[in-house]
Each structure stands twice: as structure tokens, then as C-alpha cells.
Design an enzyme around this catalytic site. Structure first.
Site, PDB file in Angstrom:
ATOM      1  N   ASP A 180       0.875  -1.092   0.012  1.00  0.00           N
ATOM      2  CA  ASP A 180      -0.011   0.077  -0.036  1.00  0.00           C
ATOM      3  C   ASP A 180       0.894   1.230  -0.006  1.00  0.00           C
ATOM      4  OD1 ASP A 180      -2.346  -1.234   0.010  1.00  0.00           O
ATOM      5  OD2 ASP A 180      -2.491  -1.549   2.075  1.00  0.00           O
ATOM      6  N   GLY A 181       1.975   1.255   0.581  1.00  0.00           N
ATOM      7  CA  GLY A 181       3.001   2.237   0.968  1.00  0.00           C
ATOM      8  C   GLY A 181       3.466   2.786  -0.543  1.00  0.00           C
TER       9      GLY A 181
ATOM     10  N   HIS B 102       2.920   6.418  -2.464  1.00  0.00           N
ATOM     11  CA  HIS B 102       3.888   7.128  -2.999  1.00  0.00           C
ATOM     12  C   HIS B 102       3.547   7.440  -4.600  1.00  0.00           C
ATOM     13  CE1 HIS B 102       6.402   5.973   0.518  1.00  0.00           C
ATOM     14  NE2 HIS B 102       7.475   6.954   0.006  1.00  0.00           N
TER      15      HIS B 102
ATOM     16  N   ASN C 275      -4.979   8.341   2.223  1.00  0.00           N
ATOM     17  CA  ASN C 275      -5.668   7.649   3.731  1.00  0.00           C
ATOM     18  C   ASN C 275      -6.249   8.944   4.522  1.00  0.00           C
ATOM     19  OD1 ASN C 275      -5.206   5.165   3.090  1.00  0.00           O
ATOM     20  ND2 ASN C 275      -3.135   4.821   3.995  1.00  0.00           N
TER      21      ASN C 275
ATOM     22  N   ASP D 205      -3.695  14.175  22.235  1.00  0.00           N
ATOM     23  CA  ASP D 205      -2.405  13.673  21.504  1.00  0.00           C
ATOM     24  C   ASP D 205      -2.736  14.491  20.076  1.00  0.00           C
ATOM     25  OD1 ASP D 205      -1.272  12.575  23.407  1.00  0.00           O
ATOM     26  OD2 ASP D 205      -1.353  10.303  22.768  1.00  0.00           O
TER      27      ASP D 205
ATOM     28  N   ALA E 254      -6.190   9.909  21.928  1.00  0.00           N
ATOM     29  CA  ALA E 254      -5.955  10.134  23.311  1.00  0.00           C
ATOM     30  C   ALA E 254      -6.498  11.481  23.706  1.00  0.00           C
ATOM     31  CB  ALA E 254      -4.606   9.994  23.891  1.00  0.00           C
TER      32      ALA E 254
HETATM   33  P1  NAD Z   1       3.511   1.311   5.366  1.00  0.00           P
HETATM   34  O1  NAD Z   1       3.483   1.121   3.898  1.00  0.00           O
HETATM   35  O2  NAD Z   1       4.397   0.180   6.380  1.00  0.00           O
HETATM   36  O3  NAD Z   1       1.939   1.135   5.949  1.00  0.00           O
HETATM   37  C1  NAD Z   1       1.735   0.764   7.254  1.00  0.00           C
HETATM   38  C2  NAD Z   1       0.653  -0.356   7.142  1.00  0.00           C
HETATM   39  O4  NAD Z   1      -0.580   0.250   6.752  1.00  0.00           O
HETATM   40  C3  NAD Z   1       0.882  -1.243   6.054  1.00  0.00           C
HETATM   41  O5  NAD Z   1       0.599  -2.459   6.467  1.00  0.00           O
HETATM   42  C4  NAD Z   1      -0.080  -1.123   5.326  1.00  0.00           C
HETATM   43  O6  NAD Z   1      -0.395  -2.140   4.250  1.00  0.00           O
HETATM   44  C5  NAD Z   1      -1.168  -0.480   5.834  1.00  0.00           C
HETATM   45  N1  NAD Z   1      -2.115   0.584   5.172  1.00  0.00           N
HETATM   46  C6  NAD Z   1      -1.808   1.488   4.205  1.00  0.00           C
HETATM   47  N2  NAD Z   1      -3.071   2.072   3.903  1.00  0.00           N
HETATM   48  C7  NAD Z   1      -3.870   1.096   4.277  1.00  0.00           C
HETATM   49  C8  NAD Z   1      -5.295   1.326   3.994  1.00  0.00           C
HETATM   50  N3  NAD Z   1      -5.771   2.308   3.356  1.00  0.00           N
HETATM   51  N4  NAD Z   1      -6.272   0.358   4.806  1.00  0.00           N
HETATM   52  C9  NAD Z   1      -5.476  -0.427   5.474  1.00  0.00           C
HETATM   53  N5  NAD Z   1      -4.132  -0.704   5.491  1.00  0.00           N
HETATM   54  C10 NAD Z   1      -3.265   0.290   4.974  1.00  0.00           C
HETATM   55  O7  NAD Z   1       3.867   2.770   5.983  1.00  0.00           O
HETATM   56  P2  NAD Z   1       3.585   4.044   5.168  1.00  0.00           P
HETATM   57  O8  NAD Z   1       4.064   3.864   3.806  1.00  0.00           O
HETATM   58  O9  NAD Z   1       4.275   5.220   5.978  1.00  0.00           O
HETATM   59  O10 NAD Z   1       2.170   4.178   5.393  1.00  0.00           O
HETATM   60  C11 NAD Z   1       1.677   5.215   5.796  1.00  0.00           C
HETATM   61  C12 NAD Z   1       0.321   4.744   6.568  1.00  0.00           C
HETATM   62  O11 NAD Z   1       0.505   3.909   7.479  1.00  0.00           O
HETATM   63  C13 NAD Z   1      -0.609   5.820   6.755  1.00  0.00           C
HETATM   64  O12 NAD Z   1      -1.343   6.379   5.544  1.00  0.00           O
HETATM   65  C14 NAD Z   1      -1.338   5.536   8.066  1.00  0.00           C
HETATM   66  O13 NAD Z   1      -2.675   4.946   7.757  1.00  0.00           O
HETATM   67  C15 NAD Z   1      -0.680   3.968   8.340  1.00  0.00           C
HETATM   68  N6  NAD Z   1      -0.199   4.186   9.723  1.00  0.00           N
HETATM   69  C16 NAD Z   1      -0.922   3.443  10.698  1.00  0.00           C
HETATM   70  C17 NAD Z   1      -0.654   3.320  11.997  1.00  0.00           C
HETATM   71  C18 NAD Z   1      -1.679   2.569  12.995  1.00  0.00           C
HETATM   72  O14 NAD Z   1      -2.284   2.024  12.393  1.00  0.00           O
HETATM   73  N7  NAD Z   1      -1.363   2.762  14.126  1.00  0.00           N
HETATM   74  C19 NAD Z   1       0.164   4.363  12.518  1.00  0.00           C
HETATM   75  C20 NAD Z   1       0.780   5.141  11.592  1.00  0.00           C
HETATM   76  C21 NAD Z   1       0.723   5.261  10.292  1.00  0.00           C
END
Ligand code: NAD
Length: 265
Positions: free
Chosen positions: A45-46, A50, A122, A150, A185
Site C-alpha cells: 500500500d505504501g 507514493h 488515507n 495527542d 487520546a
Molecule cells: P507502510 O507502508 O508500512 O504502511 C503501514 C501499514 O498500513 C501497512 O501494513 C499497509 O498495508 C497499511 N495500510 C496503508 N494504507 C492502508 C489502508 N488504506 N487500509 C488498510 N491498511 C493500510 O507505511 P507508510 O508507507 O508510512 O504508510 C502510511 C500509512 O500508515 C498511513 O497512511 C497510515 O494510515 C498508516 N499508519 C498506521 C498507523 C496505525 O495503524 N497505528 C500508524 C501510523 C501510520
């Protein structure tokens, strides 16, 4: 048709990227990294996030399709074994387009001279670099609450399964042109009070986050982080633009949700 193929950069994804390029060139398609009609992403997904940000200036003309070389992705829902099938589809069949809503974010500075408009696939998150975020939250021009905590996450429907879900937000079907505000939070006691539930806003309802203390803010848009000083407001609403996905076979949203979070039961 003009195409490009992007990769996460690991060996497996790079090899698959080269293979897809070769196949599509053999079929007579034109490689065009600047103005592609279709962008195929290989990784996760990342990688698709991008690619989306790279081509935000041509969302009306470019369609996206994602292949995952790791675990099943929400945007990257093709597996490497299906690449031959996918390539033939891309080269030979007119594909269906599915559009998903996007989030528009406008960051305005206190001196009013500067503002920045961004699109998120997202979500956008707003946090304070130091201490709690203290901020008015306005909805449709009226102050709704003073948020202390937060931070806040404002997500699109397709982003509702990402960070928003981890914050206890609802999963929204991407056919609902809407945005969701979820809390990180929040401080809730006899003095401070927030709604405490995720809110879903329809199209044309604007949410304005107005910081009440002059702290440096950390704003994330999907995978990238920005730092801002002297922010007057952060405006969020459903964008006019949409992302277009090329669909070659049905893979309903709820099936993707089940396969990602529940598995085969
Ligand atoms: P990444 O590519 O490692 O993504 C993190 C995870 O989020 C991966 O497992 C990816 O498959 C999943 N993901 C991304 N978009 C998704 C969606 N629409 N639905 C379900 N899962 C999804 O890291 P990155 O490239 O920095 O991705 C950024 C995304 O990571 C942010 O848009 C945010 O949504 C997510 N994120 C999640 C958390 C959390 O769940 N606590 C915390 C920070 C960021």
C-alpha cells in the site's frame, strides 16, 4: 496506451517491475513516466501511496493498480502470480474505473500570506510537536469543541481501514463521499470535554482545526510528515478530485476488509 510501473525498491518488487515493463512493451504499449494513463505499483500500500502523490497533478487522466509482494494490501490487491493475467488485461481489454474520494487539506498560516493545499489518499493527522494539541474544532463554521489531547486524525473512506481503524474509527465504504474525524487520546474530565466518538462528515461539510496555543505542529499526509510553525487553521473536507483505480475483476471492499482483518474463518 502509456504506462509506468513503480516498485517498492526491494529485489522481489524490482524484478517483477522489470518483468511487467518488458511484457507491456512487447504488447506495444508505451513506457511514459511523466504522463502515464496507467500506473502499476509493485510492493505494498505504501508503494501505491507514493505513486498517488507523484501523480496528483494528473488524477483525471491516470488510473492506478497495485500488486502486493508482501501481505495483502488494501490498494495493492493483485498477487505476483497473477501478473501475466493482469498484463494481458491491461494490454487487451478496456478496463473499468472505480473512483474513491480523497481528503483536501488546506494549511493556513497566522500571517495569512501563506497557505498550502494538499491531497490525502488515507488521512491527515495533526499533533503538537511538544505537549498536547489544544485546538478549536469547527464544523461548518461553528465551534464544535475544544480538543485537548495527542491529536486528531481525519481520514478518507479508503483510509478508514488504516490509522483511523487503529484509533477506533469506523470502517467506511469508499462509495460514501465523506471524511472521518477520530481522536487520539483526548483529555476528558470535569474540566475538558470532547465528543469522544469518531465523526463522519459528508461532502461540503468543512472541518477547521484552529490551534489555540502557538506550538509547532506535526502534520502527516499519508506517509509523509510536515512540521509547521504559526498555523492559523487546518481545513479538511472531501476533495473535488478523486483517485481512479483500474478494475479488471471484482474484489468487493467488504471482501478485502474480511480477508485483511478476519481471514478465512
Ligand atoms: P507502510 O507502508 O508500512 O504502511 C503501514 C501499514 O498500513 C501497512 O501494513 C499497509 O498495508 C497499511 N495500510 C496503508 N494504507 C492502508 C489502508 N488504506 N487500509 C488498510 N491498511 C493500510 O507505511 P507508510 O508507507 O508510512 O504508510 C502510511 C500509512 O500508515 C498511513 O497512511 C497510515 O494510515 C498508516 N499508519 C498506521 C498507523 C496505525 O495503524 N497505528 C500508524 C501510523 C501510520
Amino acid at each position: 496506451m502509456r504506462f509506468t510501473v513503480t516498485s517498492r525498491g526491494d529485489d522481489v518488487s524490482n524484478t517483477l517491475q522489470q518483468k511487467i515493463k518488458r511484457y507491456l512493451l512487447d504488447f506495444g504499449l508505451k513506457l511514459d513516466e511523466q504522463e502515464p494513463d496507467i500506473v502499476i505499483t509493485v510492493g505494498g500500500d505504501g508503494t501505491l501511496l507514493h505513486a498517488f502523490h507523484r501523480y496528483t497533478s494528473r488524477l483525471e487522466d491516470t488510473a492506478f493498480v497495485g500488486i502486493h509482494t508482501g501481505h495483502l494490501g488494501f490498494y495493492a490487491d493483485w498477487v505476483p502470480d497473477e501478473v501475466e493475467k493482469l498484463v494481458i488485461h491491461v494490454a487487451k481489454t478496456p478496463y473499468q474505473i472505480v473512483e474513491y474520494p480523497l481528503l483536501e487539506v488546506v494549511v493556513r498560516h497566522t500571517d495569512e500570506s501563506e497557505s498550502k493545499r494538499l491531497l490525502a489518499l488515507n488521512e491527515c493527522t495533526v499533533k503538537s510537536q511538544e505537549g498536547s494539541l489544544v485546538s478549536n474544532v469547527e464544523i461548518k463554521g461553528d465551534v464544535f469543541e475544544v480538543f485537548r489531547g495527542d491529536g486528531l486524525c481525519i481520514s478518507t473512506p479508503s483510509g478508514s481501514t488504516a490509522y483511523n481503524k487503529a484509533l477506533g474509527g469506523a470502517i467506511l465504504h469508499p462509495s460514501l463521499a465523506s471524511i472521518q474525524i477520530s481522536e487520539m487520546a483526548s483529555i476528558n474530565n470535569r474540566v475538558y470535554r470532547t465528543i469522544g466518538s469518531p465523526l463522519v462528515l459528508p461532502q461540503h461539510h468543512t472541518c477547521l482545526i484552529k490551534p489555540l496555543n502557538q506550538v509547532e505542529l506535526q502534520v502527516t499526509i499519508d506517509h509523509f510528515t510536515l512540521a509547521y510553525k504559526r498555523v492559523k487553521s487546518i481545513q479538511c473536507r472531501v476533495a473535488e478530485e478523486k483517485i481512479r483505480f483500474a478494475r479488471f475483476r471484482p474484489f468487493p471492499f467488504w471482501k478485502r476488509v474480511k480477508e485483511s482483518f478476519i481471514g478465512d474463518s
